[in-house]
Design a protein around this motif. Structure first.
Motif, mmCIF file in Angstrom:
data_model
loop_
_atom_site.group_PDB
_atom_site.id
_atom_site.type_symbol
_atom_site.label_atom_id
_atom_site.label_comp_id
_atom_site.label_asym_id
_atom_site.label_seq_id
_atom_site.Cartn_x
_atom_site.Cartn_y
_atom_site.Cartn_z
ATOM 1 N N ILE A 100 1.052 -1.226 0.073
ATOM 2 C CA ILE A 100 0.075 0.045 0.108
ATOM 3 C C ILE A 100 0.806 1.146 0.096
ATOM 4 O O ILE A 100 0.627 2.161 -0.639
ATOM 5 N N GLY A 101 1.731 1.146 0.780
ATOM 6 C CA GLY A 101 2.811 2.353 1.031
ATOM 7 C C GLY A 101 3.631 2.599 -0.394
ATOM 8 O O GLY A 101 3.555 3.742 -0.696
ATOM 9 N N ILE A 102 4.135 1.552 -0.729
ATOM 10 C CA ILE A 102 4.859 1.741 -2.300
ATOM 11 C C ILE A 102 3.934 2.400 -3.289
ATOM 12 O O ILE A 102 4.233 3.324 -4.041
ATOM 13 N N ALA A 133 5.668 6.564 5.366
ATOM 14 C CA ALA A 133 5.362 5.933 6.573
ATOM 15 C C ALA A 133 4.790 4.499 6.833
ATOM 16 O O ALA A 133 5.005 3.383 7.414
ATOM 17 N N CYS A 134 3.992 4.125 5.647
ATOM 18 C CA CYS A 134 3.547 2.757 5.465
ATOM 19 C C CYS A 134 4.724 1.796 5.208
ATOM 20 O O CYS A 134 4.587 0.676 5.793
ATOM 21 N N ASN A 190 11.132 8.396 -9.448
ATOM 22 C CA ASN A 190 10.500 7.361 -8.549
ATOM 23 C C ASN A 190 9.867 6.359 -9.266
ATOM 24 O O ASN A 190 9.786 5.292 -8.703
ATOM 25 N N LEU A 191 9.272 6.648 -10.466
ATOM 26 C CA LEU A 191 8.197 5.560 -11.186
ATOM 27 C C LEU A 191 8.817 4.420 -11.461
ATOM 28 O O LEU A 191 8.105 3.278 -10.637
ATOM 29 N N PRO A 192 9.944 4.270 -11.910
ATOM 30 C CA PRO A 192 10.382 3.038 -12.304
ATOM 31 C C PRO A 192 10.976 2.097 -10.839
ATOM 32 O O PRO A 192 10.817 0.902 -10.928
ATOM 33 N N LEU A 193 11.473 2.946 -10.139
ATOM 34 C CA LEU A 193 11.808 2.456 -8.874
ATOM 35 C C LEU A 193 10.470 1.836 -8.090
ATOM 36 O O LEU A 193 10.762 0.543 -7.649
ATOM 37 N N ALA A 194 9.538 2.616 -7.904
ATOM 38 C CA ALA A 194 8.545 2.325 -7.219
ATOM 39 C C ALA A 194 7.584 1.133 -7.894
ATOM 40 O O ALA A 194 7.066 0.074 -7.540
#
Length: 464
Positions: A100-102, A133-134, A190-194
């Motif tokens: 959920i956090g990612i 925080a998640c 951040n998008l490819p890493l996430a």
């Protein structure tokens, strides 16, 4: 599922770390890779955003004092939500909470990149802090189920290594991105890493036992209000806004009083008063808090010290602070091999003592000191901090009973973020009170590290 006399589900207690075998081979490698990628996502983005603040302020026509809230909103939302989300993670499962956090981090990164003004960006960053925080609230709890009890220190040390890598890489990656693109790209990357972290988390993270206690909505809201009001109020006081700062701080203190009264007697309290009643757990949290107060007194103030006292330029300042992160990362890797064999009262005490010694050597430097002289002292302090963290984090987790992994993991992150926030607030206060506070901050960092070292050394006596 039957409740025992202490009110804990027997099936839940069956996952005691002393009996739970953890994962092995490829399963462990995949699960730990998923945990570390999520952790790196959270830490890296926080570090990158600091570098982009001048560009953000310029492009959005905002004063620097307000642009800082791009960072503060993330950290305050992260700190305020850690304990409620750790508690919620115990109910929905630590793996699901991490996913959920990612996902939230991914969506809010798009929101940050598309923001057209400072208000939109600050709100998006606050939501991104909730996503962080998640991830952070259940990070160490997952490690506890990935590694068997006898090897837990290795997993926690690996965690510390990746925190150090994220802190070290953040400013470098941020500078590279800003040299070839505009500030929104620090969020687009951040998008490819996430996406990679989300896929790995879905397939590799272990399923963990879940609590069947009903979610505590009033307690969650009170916890968020307590942290947020107190944090914003103290920030106002440190910057000289006495009336609004005093009112918000007072409201935060009242919320804390109400929260602690409300939490008494609850079976799985959001603020883990049951865990804090255990002296080994409380002492480990206090040592962690003091360690991070010391680190942020150094990290936040040192760029100003290098600029105003040692007359270094912006590019040189980044290079002279980098040895701190290198020292933390390298020593976290080394200490992972011995964290399970030596008590935290030895390793963490020695680590904070070494950190304080490094700060003292920096404090005693003449103003015409060479870059090499500054760099090796910074590296020494970072090595001490890397030695301190994994054993102390392990002490926090093993002090918690089975079924309270979520609360312990959340409290570990609260000790870290609470210490960092307190250190930053103290820097703000010292810069408000004194005309030239750079070396005062270094002295304060040294005192905080020495106090933490002494408390850590005495924990086996104080815990009885």
């Amino acid at each position: 599922m039957v409740l025992n006399p202490t009110g804990v589900l027997e099936s839940y207690r069956a996952f005691s770390p002393k009996r739970h075998g953890g994962l092995y081979g490829a399963q462990r490698a995949k699960a730990m890779s998923a945990v570390l990628l999520g952790l790196l996502l959270s830490v890296l983005d926080y570090a990158i955003a600091n570098v982009a603040l001048p560009s953000i302020a310029h492009d959005l026509n905002a004063p620097s004092s307000r642009a800082i809230w791009v960072v503060n909103a993330y950290q305050l939302a992260n700190l305020s939500c850690l304990l409620p989300l750790a508690s919620f993670g115990s109910r929905v499962g630590f793996a699901r909470m991490s996913q959920i956090g990612i996902f939230l981090f991914l969506i809010t990164s798009v929101g940050c990149a598309l923001s057209q003004n400072l208000l939109e960006l600050t709100l998006a960053r606050a939501l991104q802090g909730v996503g962080g925080a998640c991830i952070m609230s259940v990070n160490i709890a997952l490690v506890r189920f990935i590694y068997p009890h006898a090897e837990l220190g290795k997993g926690i040390a690996l965690n510390g290594l990746f925190v150090g890598i994220g802190v070290a890489l953040g400013p470098t990656i941020g500078s590279i991105v800003l040299s070839v693109a505009t500030w929104p790209w620090i969020f687009w990357i951040n998008l490819p890493l996430a996406l990679a972290a989300l896929v790995m988390a879905h397939f590799a993270l272990p399923q963990t036992p879940r609590s069947e206690t009903q979610a505590d909505i009033p307690g969650s809201l009170l916890t968020v209000a307590s942290f947020a009001l107190l944090g914003i109020g103290l920030d106002g006081l440190m910057h000289g806004d006495f009336l609004p700062g005093s009112l918000l701080t007072g409201a935060g203190i009242i919320c804390w009083w109400l929260l602690l009264r409300y939490q008494k007697g609850r079976r799985e309290p959001i603020v883990p008063v049951d865990l804090l009643a255990r002296r080994p757990f409380l002492l480990a949290c206090l040592v962690g808090f003091l360690g991070f107060v010391a680190s942020n007194l150094y990290i936040v103030a040192m760029p100003f010290t290098l600029a105003s006292a040692f007359h270094r330029g912006d590019s040189t300042i980044g290079l002279l602070i980098a040895p701190w992160a290198v020292g933390v990362a390298v020593m976290s890797f080394v200490v992972g091999k011995i964290a399970d064999r030596f008590p935290a009262s030895v390793l963490s005490s020695l680590g904070l003592l070494l950190t304080a010694f490094g700060f003292m050597l920096l404090w005693l430097l003449p103003l015409d000191a060479s870059n090499a002289a500054i760099a090796w002292r910074t590296l020494l302090a970072g090595c001490g901090f890397g030695l301190f963290q994994p054993p102390n984090n392990r002490a926090i987790m093993v002090s918690a009973p089975a079924g309270r992994e979520g609360g312990a993991s959340g409290m570990l992150s609260v000790a870290r973020l609470g210490g960092q926030t307190t250190g930053a607030l103290l820097v703000a206060a010292l810069f408000t009170i004194f005309p030239h506070p750079a070396f005062i901050c270094l002295g304060g960092a040294m005192i905080a590290a020495l106090t933490g070292s002494a408390l850590s050394l005495g924990r086996k006596y104080l815990a009885d």
